[in-house]
Scaffold this active site. Structure first.
Site, PDB file in Angstrom:
ATOM      1  N   ASP A 487       0.809  -1.223   0.000  1.00  0.00           N
ATOM      2  CA  ASP A 487       0.000   0.000   0.000  1.00  0.00           C
ATOM      3  C   ASP A 487       0.837   1.266   0.000  1.00  0.00           C
ATOM      4  OD1 ASP A 487      -2.690  -0.872   0.107  1.00  0.00           O
ATOM      5  OD2 ASP A 487      -2.426  -1.468   2.195  1.00  0.00           O
TER       6      ASP A 487
HETATM    7  C1  BGC Z   1       0.133   1.195   6.291  1.00  0.00           C
HETATM    8  C2  BGC Z   1      -0.271  -0.001   5.483  1.00  0.00           C
HETATM    9  C3  BGC Z   1      -1.759   0.000   5.339  1.00  0.00           C
HETATM   10  C4  BGC Z   1      -2.195   1.308   4.699  1.00  0.00           C
HETATM   11  C5  BGC Z   1      -3.663   1.399   4.386  1.00  0.00           C
HETATM   12  C6  BGC Z   1      -0.415   2.456   5.686  1.00  0.00           C
HETATM   13  O1  BGC Z   1      -0.108   3.528   6.517  1.00  0.00           O
HETATM   14  O2  BGC Z   1       1.530   1.265   6.414  1.00  0.00           O
HETATM   15  O3  BGC Z   1       0.197  -1.187   6.103  1.00  0.00           O
HETATM   16  O4  BGC Z   1      -2.169  -1.082   4.581  1.00  0.00           O
HETATM   17  O5  BGC Z   1      -1.803   2.380   5.507  1.00  0.00           O
HETATM   18  O6  BGC Z   1      -4.443   1.750   5.433  1.00  0.00           O
HETATM   19  C1  NOJ Z   2      -1.848  -3.843   5.314  1.00  0.00           C
HETATM   20  C2  NOJ Z   2      -2.970  -4.032   4.369  1.00  0.00           C
HETATM   21  O1  NOJ Z   2      -4.102  -4.491   5.085  1.00  0.00           O
HETATM   22  C3  NOJ Z   2      -2.631  -5.003   3.275  1.00  0.00           C
HETATM   23  O2  NOJ Z   2      -3.669  -5.032   2.347  1.00  0.00           O
HETATM   24  C4  NOJ Z   2      -1.348  -4.590   2.614  1.00  0.00           C
HETATM   25  O3  NOJ Z   2      -1.073  -5.526   1.617  1.00  0.00           O
HETATM   26  C5  NOJ Z   2      -0.231  -4.459   3.603  1.00  0.00           C
HETATM   27  N1  NOJ Z   2      -0.613  -3.546   4.626  1.00  0.00           N
HETATM   28  C6  NOJ Z   2       1.072  -3.994   2.984  1.00  0.00           C
HETATM   29  O4  NOJ Z   2       1.052  -2.650   2.648  1.00  0.00           O
END
Ligand code: BGC
Ligand code: NOJ
Length: 816
Positions: A487
């Site tokens: 993400d």
């Molecule tokens: C986090 C991710 C998460 C994303 C979406 C980011 O700040 O590091 O792990 O999936 O937010 O909410």
């Molecule tokens: C948390 C999110 O829930 C997941 O969808 C994503 O793949 C990981 N973070 C890595 O960014």
């Protein structure tokens, strides 16, 4: 250092001191009513949706941590001394303390001054309520007069609004109290048709429903005035902060034991039957009275617990393993499977790190959560697939998340993550392999929940694949869009405004950033779709699908291979990311795992080379790091990944979700030692001895463990709701133990570490039970050479499905 131990026989984790490094939680409920409960009784409850139907209030990130929960207080009425048998919130010293987190229940027991208190918390199956059974025992030789107080703070339903809209909310709170039952009825007078109730098995000596009346001015939950005084105020909340508290007087002779049961529940009334009598402003309680009466009966509580235990026997009976490694056994047989159920039910919505407000059911997340769950409850997995697919867009793209209550997709956490649609193909493929239920492919499913747009599920899968093909970049690799699995790899975002969301800020137009990860994922998904089409007899379309997978494989070979590993991406300007040419972020874990899982580079040595690079450059004692070197400064062209300090989260943290991809990749290349080594490093049970470093619960995976660049290398965060649960389960059961559902049957193809000897697995599959024994000499590193099924040798390693209800005896020999 440990803070407790696994009780493998009772399937409980036993916490032996209350001051764990972080609150160590458990989940209550597995259907519609859920609760989070910590080892000191902190946490909250909700009905289906942690944001829209929050029943009790909890303050995240408060001090002291983890206050707000399901509290009982005990008071010695002879001396006025009082304490919390769960330690929090009074923190008064206890002579002994033990918390047992079990499968969907928790028991917190303690002794102080000769009084033993043991509280069992659980949600009975089929109900929308939770039971607290407080069992008091007088261990001493004197008669004791005690006061028992219960306490919960009600949330005004919408947890977001509850925490922010004080100008309104401090005036709307309402309750009713009838026959000792406290009803929380805020907003019931207008558009809500639901309320909460809190009841007690004893006739209370008093009650409170107004927080300040119970606590007293300027006091916290650690020293409520009512408890100190030994009597409730019989307060009725008008606005401010409605709570529920009962005061029960208990006298105990020496050795006497007494159960007091509390029931906290949620109920709905039909719109035309909200009030009783009709036309009044009084809540219609006719429906809930018998429910309350039933669950206040200690015999019903026993039955409810027995039913819950039986349900878990049934669920866990689907798969069990006996290996030479206790950490493997307890994760496979109990805790990893348990966590898979929780992630399936709650996605990323509510934990002690997910506030229940921000993120509902993730499209990508829920499709992956299926992988670890589908064997236990295929019916629920089927429904989940249909719900998810109904939020897919006509373009083939997907909302990144949907709200559990409404099942509607929303853009609140962004959209245009170009990996999203392909996860649907992978989720459906896993479902089909487990169940053989091809009929699901004919189910009409709408796009974006617009009924008129419905098409068979199979068409949704076609659109998923097409979505990628319609969005290829200059190197023939998939455009990344907002981001992919990672993400935080936001290659089109270019955010310079503090606090702006990397997930929702409008992308810069005209970019052609591409993802090698999605390329690998596409190869995998296209092959899975081809296999499904072959099952359906659509050979031509299957061949076309395989041809597209081959094209992508070729594009990866041309532009996705860096020489010693797979590249990660191309940025907005067409420059490689995750390449030896970069100064930081030279190698990333995700494309190594995903490409090898897709079979890319297996034939020409690239797969093994990529994995050797992973071991050389990314492996740490606490697991495989997401990328190296970490980004040391913010990089506008990379986005959120470089916003994190080095070693945390996506910037070179150990993302537990991706580690099992490496485990699987190692197993695919046949290296059982490397596969198991990778698996073991993040196995929570295997980390129990370093609990003071790991800090999160030793019985479940956390999303992230701080990487070597961090000051706190080895420290876990964001436990419970993570794709690490499903993928770790798949890695150990399907690839190391090698018991893998396929369209044609159950494959037995273990890739075990040399040090292991025999292994036994019992697996229910499409209604039959397979008792599989793998015979292997310690030191052996080979694959199965002989497979004997019910006494007859079969060719290959796939056992055709046996008739439902039958028992299949399987002997597999690994000879080298
Ligand atoms: C986090 C991710 C998460 C994303 C979406 C980011 O700040 O590091 O792990 O999936 O937010 O909410
Ligand atoms: C948390 C999110 O829930 C997941 O969808 C994503 O793949 C990981 N973070 C890595 O960014």
């Amino acid at each position: 250092m440990r803070y407790g131990h696994f009780d493998d026989d009772t399937r409980e984790y036993v916490i032996s001191r209350p001051d764990t490094p972080l609150p160590w939680i458990n989940y209550l409920g597995m259907e519609d009513y859920y609760g989070i409960v910590s080892n000191t009784a902190g946490g909250y409850s909700f009905f289906r949706d942690a944001r829209l139907r929050r029943i009790t209030r909890y303050r995240y990130n408060s001090v002291p941590p983890d206050t707000g929960g399901r509290y009982v207080y005990l008071r010695d009425d002879a001396t006025g001394e009082y304490w919390s048998p769960s330690w929090q919130p009074t923190q008064a010293a206890l002579d002994s303390y033990e918390c047992r987190h079990g499968l969907s229940y928790t028991i917190i027991a303690s002794v102080r001054g000769g009084i033993q208190a043991e509280t069992l918390y659980f949600v009975p199956l089929g109900e929308t309520l939770e039971v607290w059974r407080v069992r008091l025992t007088n261990l001493g030789s004197e008669r004791r007069r005690l006061s028992l107080f219960s306490a919960v703070e009600f949330c005004l339903w919408d947890a977001q609004d509850d925490a922010t809209n004080f100008q309104r909310n401090l005036s709307t709170g309402e309750v009713e109290v009838e026959a000792g039952v406290i009803y929380h009825t805020t907003e019931y007078r207008e558009r809500r048709d639901h309320f909460a109730y809190f009841a007690c098995s004893e006739e209370p000596a008093g009650f409170d429903t107004q927080r300040e009346a119970f606590l007293g001015p300027y006091r916290g939950w650690d020293r409520p005035m009512a408890v100190e005084r030994g009597s409730s105020g019989n307060s009725i909340a008008h606005g401010w902060a409605p709570i529920g508290s009962h005061h029960v007087r208990v006298e105990l002779a020496p050795g006497e034991e007494r159960d007091v049961v509390f029931v906290l529940g949620y109920a709905e009334n039909a719109a035309d039957a909200k009030f009783d009598p009709p036309g009044s402003a009084t809540v219609n309680k006719r429906g809930v009275r018998p429910v309350v009466a039933r669950w206040l009966d200690p015999a019903a509580v026993e039955e409810g617990m027995a039913a819950l235990r039986a349900r878990w026997d049934e669920l866990l009976g689907t798969l069990s393993a006996e290996t030479p490694d206790e950490h493997t056994d307890r994760m496979v047989n109990v805790w990893n499977a348990y966590q898979c159920l929780v992630t399936f039910n709650l996605s990323r919505s509510a934990s002690l790190y997910e506030s229940g407000i921000g993120r509902g059911m993730g499209f990508r997340d829920s499709n992956q959560d299926l992988l670890g769950f589908v064997h236990m409850v295929p019916g629920a997995a089927r429904q989940r697939i249909l719900d998810l697919a109904a939020t897919q867009l006509e373009s083939g793209g997907a909302y990144h998340q949907y709200q559990p209550l409404t099942r509607r997709g929303n853009d609140a956490v962004g959209s245009g993550f170009n990996d999203d649609p392909l996860w649907l193909v992978l989720g459906v493929a896993a479902y089909l392999k487990e169940t053989g239920d091809l009929a699901i492919l004919d189910e009409p499913v709408p796009y974006d929940n617009v009924a008129a747009s419905a098409e068979p599920l199979l068409d949704h899968l076609r659109r998923s694949v097409r979505y990628t093909l319609d969005r290829l970049g200059p190197h023939g690799l998939p455009l990344i869009g907002r981001a992919d699995w990672n993400d935080c790899l936001n290659l089109n975002c270019f955010s310079e405004t503090p606090g702006e969301s990397f997930q929702t800020t409008e992308n810069r137009g005209g970019g052609a950033a591409e993802s090698v990860f999605i390329a690998g994922q596409f190869v995998l998904a296209a092959k899975e779709l081809a296999a499904i089409l072959e099952r359906l007899g659509s050979g031509d379309e299957a061949a076309a699908c395989r041809a597209r997978a081959a094209d992508m494989d070729a594009a990866i070979a041309r532009h996705g291979w860096d020489g010693d590993w797979f590249r990660r991406a191309y940025d907005y300007f067409g420059r490689p990311v995750g390449s030896a040419r970069n100064d930081e972020g030279q190698i990333f874990i995700e494309p190594q795992g995903m490409c090898v899982m897709a079979g890319v580079g297996l034939g020409d040595g690239r797969a093994r080379r990529a994995l050797a690079s992973v071991r050389a450059r990314l492996l740490s004692p606490h697991g495989v790091v997401l990328q190296q070197p970490a980004y040391s400064r913010y990089r506008l062209e990379l986005g959120e990944i470089s916003s994190y300090p080095p070693g945390y989260k996506e910037n070179a943290g150990i993302f537990c979700h991706t580690n099992p991809w490496i485990t699987i990749a190692e197993a695919i290349t046949g290296d059982g030692d490397a596969a198991f080594d990778c698996y073991r490093r993040t196995n929570p049970s295997a980390r129990e001895d370093i609990a003071e470093v790991h800090r999160c619960e030793p019985y479940v995976y956390a999303q992230m463990i701080a990487g070597p660049d961090a000051a706190t290398h080895g420290e876990a965060k964001n436990s419970w709701l993570t794709g690490a649960a499903a993928w770790s389960f798949v890695a150990i059961t399907q690839w190391i133990l090698g018991i893998r559902p396929e369209h044609q049957g159950l494959r037995v193809d273990p890739v075990l570490p040399a040090a292991w000897g025999d292994v036994a697995v019992t697996r229910r599959f499409r209604g039959a039970t397979y008792r599989i024994r793998v015979r292997k000499a310690v030191g052996g590193t080979g694959r199965v050479t002989d497979l004997v099924v019910n006494g007859a040798r079969i060719e290959g390693t796939v056992i055709p499905p046996a008739p439902a209800g039958t028992m299949v005896e399987v002997e597999a020999a690994v000879r080298t």
